[in-house]
Each structure stands twice: as C-alpha cells, then as structure tokens.
Design a protein around this motif. Structure first.
Motif, short mmCIF file in Angstrom:
data_model
loop_
_atom_site.label_atom_id
_atom_site.label_comp_id
_atom_site.label_asym_id
_atom_site.label_seq_id
_atom_site.Cartn_x
_atom_site.Cartn_y
_atom_site.Cartn_z
N LEU A 1 -6.24 -44.78 2.22
CA LEU A 1 -6.67 -45.95 2.42
C LEU A 1 -5.58 -47.15 2.11
CD1 LEU A 1 -10.06 -45.50 0.48
CD2 LEU A 1 -9.74 -45.42 2.79
N ALA A 2 -5.23 -47.90 3.31
CA ALA A 2 -4.24 -48.50 3.13
C ALA A 2 -4.51 -50.08 3.32
CB ALA A 2 -3.39 -48.30 4.56
N VAL A 3 -3.54 -50.82 2.53
CA VAL A 3 -3.77 -52.27 2.11
C VAL A 3 -2.32 -52.89 2.53
CG1 VAL A 3 -4.04 -53.90 0.66
CG2 VAL A 3 -5.54 -51.90 0.46
N THR A 4 -2.32 -54.13 3.28
CA THR A 4 -1.04 -54.95 3.41
C THR A 4 -1.70 -56.31 3.53
OG1 THR A 4 0.86 -55.20 4.78
CG2 THR A 4 -0.91 -54.82 5.85
N GLY A 5 -0.80 -57.24 3.65
CA GLY A 5 -1.17 -58.58 3.74
C GLY A 5 -0.01 -59.30 3.07
N THR A 6 -0.10 -60.74 3.06
CA THR A 6 0.92 -61.58 2.61
C THR A 6 1.07 -61.40 1.27
OG1 THR A 6 1.11 -62.83 4.67
CG2 THR A 6 2.28 -63.75 2.71
N ASN A 7 -0.13 -61.63 0.66
CA ASN A 7 -0.34 -61.75 -0.89
C ASN A 7 -1.73 -61.05 -1.14
OD1 ASN A 7 1.54 -64.04 -1.74
ND2 ASN A 7 0.38 -65.13 -0.05
N GLY A 8 -1.56 -60.60 -2.51
CA GLY A 8 -2.96 -59.69 -3.09
C GLY A 8 -2.89 -58.36 -2.89
N LYS A 9 -1.82 -57.74 -2.51
CA LYS A 9 -1.78 -56.23 -1.99
C LYS A 9 -1.93 -55.50 -3.10
CE LYS A 9 2.17 -56.67 0.11
NZ LYS A 9 2.53 -57.78 0.34
N THR A 10 -1.04 -55.71 -4.32
CA THR A 10 -1.00 -54.94 -5.52
C THR A 10 -2.17 -55.09 -6.27
OG1 THR A 10 1.26 -55.10 -5.79
CG2 THR A 10 0.31 -54.41 -7.68
N THR A 11 -2.97 -56.20 -6.39
CA THR A 11 -3.99 -56.48 -7.03
C THR A 11 -5.37 -55.63 -6.14
OG1 THR A 11 -3.56 -58.40 -7.89
CG2 THR A 11 -5.79 -57.93 -7.72
N THR A 12 -5.26 -55.78 -5.07
CA THR A 12 -6.14 -55.15 -4.05
C THR A 12 -6.36 -53.66 -4.10
OG1 THR A 12 -6.47 -57.11 -2.66
CG2 THR A 12 -7.43 -54.91 -1.94
N VAL A 13 -4.91 -53.09 -4.17
CA VAL A 13 -4.90 -51.56 -4.22
C VAL A 13 -5.18 -51.22 -5.67
CG1 VAL A 13 -2.95 -49.97 -4.50
CG2 VAL A 13 -2.97 -51.39 -2.50
N ARG A 14 -4.79 -51.61 -6.62
CA ARG A 14 -5.42 -51.18 -8.00
C ARG A 14 -6.70 -51.49 -8.30
NH1 ARG A 14 -3.42 -53.93 -12.27
NH2 ARG A 14 -3.69 -52.14 -13.43
N MET A 15 -7.44 -52.42 -7.68
CA MET A 15 -8.68 -52.46 -7.70
C MET A 15 -9.50 -51.39 -7.14
SD MET A 15 -9.65 -56.60 -7.25
CE MET A 15 -9.76 -57.81 -8.21
N LEU A 16 -9.13 -51.29 -5.93
CA LEU A 16 -9.48 -50.06 -5.14
C LEU A 16 -9.36 -48.64 -5.76
CD1 LEU A 16 -10.51 -48.75 -2.42
CD2 LEU A 16 -7.98 -48.72 -1.56
N ALA A 17 -8.12 -48.33 -6.28
CA ALA A 17 -7.85 -47.16 -7.27
C ALA A 17 -8.87 -47.09 -8.20
CB ALA A 17 -6.63 -46.99 -7.73
N SER A 18 -9.13 -48.26 -9.23
CA SER A 18 -10.13 -48.28 -10.06
C SER A 18 -11.67 -48.25 -9.62
CB SER A 18 -10.03 -49.72 -10.85
OG SER A 18 -11.10 -49.63 -11.91
N ILE A 19 -11.71 -48.44 -8.28
CA ILE A 19 -13.19 -48.20 -7.83
C ILE A 19 -13.33 -46.63 -7.55
CG2 ILE A 19 -14.80 -48.81 -5.86
CD1 ILE A 19 -13.72 -51.30 -6.09
N LEU A 20 -12.29 -46.01 -6.90
CA LEU A 20 -12.55 -44.84 -6.41
C LEU A 20 -12.37 -43.97 -7.73
CD1 LEU A 20 -9.52 -44.92 -3.64
CD2 LEU A 20 -12.06 -44.65 -3.05
N GLY A 21 -11.81 -44.28 -8.71
CA GLY A 21 -11.84 -43.54 -10.09
C GLY A 21 -12.98 -43.29 -10.49
N ALA A 22 -13.90 -44.63 -10.24
CA ALA A 22 -15.29 -44.72 -11.07
C ALA A 22 -16.16 -44.01 -10.12
CB ALA A 22 -15.60 -46.28 -11.10
N ALA A 23 -15.81 -43.77 -9.12
CA ALA A 23 -16.48 -42.75 -8.08
C ALA A 23 -16.35 -41.30 -8.54
CB ALA A 23 -16.71 -43.04 -6.72
N GLY A 24 -15.31 -40.93 -9.53
CA GLY A 24 -15.28 -39.46 -9.76
C GLY A 24 -14.12 -38.94 -8.85
N LEU A 25 -13.51 -39.68 -7.92
CA LEU A 25 -12.58 -39.30 -7.15
C LEU A 25 -10.95 -39.19 -7.66
CD1 LEU A 25 -13.68 -41.30 -4.05
CD2 LEU A 25 -13.67 -38.74 -4.33
N ARG A 26 -10.43 -38.09 -7.41
CA ARG A 26 -8.94 -38.09 -8.01
C ARG A 26 -8.00 -38.73 -7.04
NH1 ARG A 26 -8.42 -31.70 -6.94
NH2 ARG A 26 -9.17 -32.31 -5.05
N THR A 27 -7.75 -39.73 -7.55
CA THR A 27 -6.93 -41.06 -6.77
C THR A 27 -5.68 -41.49 -7.59
OG1 THR A 27 -7.23 -42.97 -5.41
CG2 THR A 27 -8.28 -42.90 -7.67
#
Length: 480
Positions: free
Chosen positions: A124-150
C-alpha cells in the motif's frame, strides 16, 4: 482512469551479471551487498571520496565488491544493469551513457520489488509533497490494529530490501515513496496507492513541475484496487488528474478524500466524524463511521487529511472500521511535526521543523489563529508570495533566520507590510535561542510561536531534526 493488462516484472538473472551500483550511503551499501550475495559482479561508483565513503568502500571491498570513489560519471565497461541511489539526478552523465548503451537503470525500490518471493506481501503505497511519513505510520497503525502483520517501510527509514529479504513475514506493507524513488521504479505495481498532495518541490532535481508530478503519478500505475486522491486539491495538475492518466488493472477505483462532506466513492468529515462512502454497500445512500476527528493527533486540518488517506488505503485492503478508529487512537506523531513543546506565559510554542517547503508551512500556519512565525533556511528555489498572502491575517509577527531569509522578508514587505519582522543576520548555534527570544517579545497571551521554516535546514543545522531540537531547547530555556 485508464485500464489495461498489467505486465509482471521481467525476471532478471543476477548470477554472473555485471551490476553497477551508483552511490554509497543508506541505499547503495545494502544494495551492493544484496547483489553480491545474488552472485552478481558488483562495481560501486561514488562521486565523493571522504572518510565516510572510504570506510564504506573498505567494508564492501572486503566482500569482493569493486568500489570507485570520486568517479560517479563514467559507466564501467561491461555494465548490464545500474542500481542507483534515489538522490542521483536523471541528467547525470552516468545515466546518459547508460541510455546510449541500452543499460536499464533501477532504484533500490525497483530492486526490492523485483526480489519479492512467491506470496509476497502486498504494498500500500503513499507519496505526495507533504505528509507521507505521517500517513504511512498512521496506515501501519491501522493495519496493525486489524491484526495484520505489517511495517512502515521505504523512504520512512526502514529499507524495503530489508523488509522484502528479511526473515519476518508480512501480510501487507505500508510503503512511503519519494518522487526520486518512483522515478527509478518502472515496474512497481501496488495493491493501492495515494498521492496526498502536489506542490512545487525538488524542481532542481526533476527539472519542472510537470516532470515532478509525472514521477509522483507513477505510484498509480498498475494499481489493483484503489487509486486514492485528494478531492480538495486545487493545484494543477491535481492528484485526481494523475489518477485519470494512470494505466491500472480493470476494476481499480478512484477514491477521493475530502475535509468536507464526502460524495459517493469518497471519505470525508461529517459533524466531527470521519466517514467512508467508498467501501460500503450502496455508497450512493450509505456511509460508515470510522473515527472521530478528536481521535486524530494533532487534529489540524492537514493531519485529518492524512488520516483520511490512510483510512482509505486500509479500507481498500479490507480493514474494518473499528481498526481505523483503534489505529488512529494508538498513533503517536513523530517529533518535529506540529509538536507542542510548551506553554510559556500563555503562549504556545509549536515545533514543525519538518515543514521544509512552502506547502507544508502553509498547512501548519493554517492550523493557528494568531502566529509569531519563525521561518527561513534554504529555499531550494521556492517563492513565498502565495504563502505569505494566505497567512497574512494570522501573523502577529515574523522572525527570520537562515541563508535565504531575504526572500521571505521581501514577500512579507509586499503582502503583509503591517506585520513586524525581525531579521536575524547570524548562523551560529545561538541563533535559534535569539529567534525564540525575539518571538517571545512579539507574542501576546493566546498566540502561538510556530517554527514552520518553509525551507530546508542544512545552511545552519545538520537536518530538520537538529533544527527542531534547537528550537525545543530554546523554549525550555525560556520556561526555566
């Protein structure tokens, strides 16, 4: 949005092949080791010849890798593939020679993509001028909360090569990709991807805004499930324009995110609730509550947009709504990203040293009503008129530091002449303390002193982290 049959990566047999690695550093050294381990004859070329480079060269030469320091321009004879560090510009003579010789050029992301094994984790890929790192870390937190290995990987600091070739098994990866990395990743095909925003940045590397946007848009190529775009974007080209131009798999959907009320196939905000009208049955009539705005830390507008983009990618992967809420609640922002340092005499001091360009600073300034703004550094070719015009009504004062501060001072004189400006003509270690002291003098109870430099840091500091640390230390001295 175009559609078409996505071709898989053409297998590359590394055994016995002559592979040139362009650049040492955080990506070059691991790439050289991996390629050597795969049986390739590896030559590393590097522009620099400093102590750090010699140390890295000695480590690789002990393995049997050839290293040429101070010579990054010449294509080694017999090269069959180049694997480049992402920061190497496309117009370098090495790549011109490679193109003339018909030698393919990959980045470390392309190499990692090609080396995935059977049953490899989706990206699941994220790019953009700003906000990439925050969004990716939020995404990993959400995926982890779903019980996925990420894991959060890529430009975020965790090597994709390590993630792909390591012993740990993943279900899905949250991947941050820069425009540099995407330029050198021609066969990457993500499960779903998001371009968060587009604003002029790194134009010295890409050559033009059009080329920069084109490289960002590569992240959508071959998407299988969702191309997530910013429905509120007004810049041209917009992220939605990039979706329209992408060649994706049949059935892949365009999914927008907005800070307003979402339409069908969008995620948005309704009365303080993050809602999904994309990944629900009968999206014409139905919406799914995901989380409250108060679950987002900090709940600044641009960070809510980051949360919506992360939620869209997670929902594209099939994550339940409850995991979005739990993942956002569990997420802790990185340092130097709208970090509240302290309140001193009724004034809030906020460290957003990561705002290294005008687009990031614009979002940061928009989060506060009355601001004493600390700004300046290396402008990287940016102009500041639009930024100042948009923020003028919020500015109590400005304190300018760094090499290119005159550009900001002149924009303030043109568009906000009533705003008091302190111009600090110094670059020593005490400059930040004086900047904070001057900001304190300008501030009134209820104001925010905001470090959002809109510039890179390397004229005065090693990186934006060190700049933010200096700001935080200066604030602590005020409080003491």
């Amino acid at each position: 949005m175009g559609s078409g049959q996505v071709t898989s990566s053409v297998p590359f047999e590394f055994q016995g092949k002559h592979v040139t690695v362009a650049g040492l550093g955080v990506s070059g050294v691991p790439a050289a080791k991996v390629l050597h381990g795969l049986g390739a004859r590896v030559t590393v070329v590097n522009d620099g010849d400093d102590a750090r480079a010699r140390e890295q060269a000695a480590e690789l030469e002990a393995l049997g890798v050839t290293v040429r320091l101070g010579d990054g321009a010449t294509l080694p004879e017999g090269t069959e593939l180049i694997v480049t560090a992402p920061g190497w510009k496309p117009d370098k003579p090495l790549f011109t020679a490679a193109e003339a010789a018909g030698v393919p050029v990959w980045g470390d992301v392309e190499l990692a993509w090609r080396l995935r094994g059977p049953g490899a984790a989706d990206w699941l890929a994220v790019t953009g001028t700003n906000g990439k790192t925050t969004t990716v870390r939020m995404l990993a937190s959400i995926l982890g909360a779903a019980g996925l290995r990420t894991a959060a990987v890529g430009n975020i600091g965790v090597s994709l090569l390590d993630a792909v070739l390591g012993e740990e098994e993943y279900d899905v990866l949250a991947v941050e990709l820069s425009s540099y990395q995407l330029h050198w990743a021609p066969s990457l095909r993500a499960h779903s991807a998001a371009v968060l925003n587009l604003a002029p940045d790194h134009l010295d590397w890409h050559g033009s805004m059009e080329a920069y946007a084109r490289d960002k848009g590569r992240v959508y190529e071959g998407n299988r499930v969702a191309c997530v775009y910013n429905a509120d974007a007004t810049a041209k080209p917009s992220t939605e324009d990039l979706v329209r131009e992408a060649d994706v798999e049949e059935g892949c959907r365009a999914v927008g995110f907005t800070l307003g009320t979402p339409g069908p196939s969008q995620l948005g905000v309704v009365e303080g609730i993050l809602v999904d009208r994309a990944f629900v049955e009968n999206r014409q009539k139905n919406a799914q509550e995901l989380a409250e705005v108060s679950d987002v830390d900090p709940p600044a507008p641009h960070n809510i947009a980051n949360a919506l983009a992360a939620a869209a990618l997670a929902r594209a992967y099939g994550v339940p709504a409850s995991a979005v809420r739990d993942g956002l609640r569990a997420f802790t922002p990185d340092d130097h990203r709208i970090a509240h340092v302290a309140d001193v005499d009724g004034v809030a001091y906020i460290d957003d040293s990561k705002a290294t360009n005008t687009h990031a600073a614009q979002a940061s300034l928009a989060a506060y009503e009355s601001v004493v703004w600390i700004a300046g550094g290396l402008a990287k070719g940016a102009t500041f008129d639009e930024l100042v015009t948009g923020a003028a009504k919020r500015l109590r004062g400005a304190v300018l530091i760094g090499r290119d501060r005159a550009l900001i001072r002149e924009a303030l004189a043109r568009h906000a002449p009533e705003v008091p400006v302190v111009d600090l003509d110094r670059t020593d270690t005490g400059a930040m303390l004086q900047a904070v002291q001057e900001a304190q003098r300008l501030a009134r109870t209820g104001d925010t002193v905001l470090l959002a430099p809109a510039c890179a840091s390397m004229d005065m500091f090693t990186n934006y982290n060190k700049r933010g640390d200096a700001f935080a230390q200066a604030v602590r001295e005020l409080g003491a």
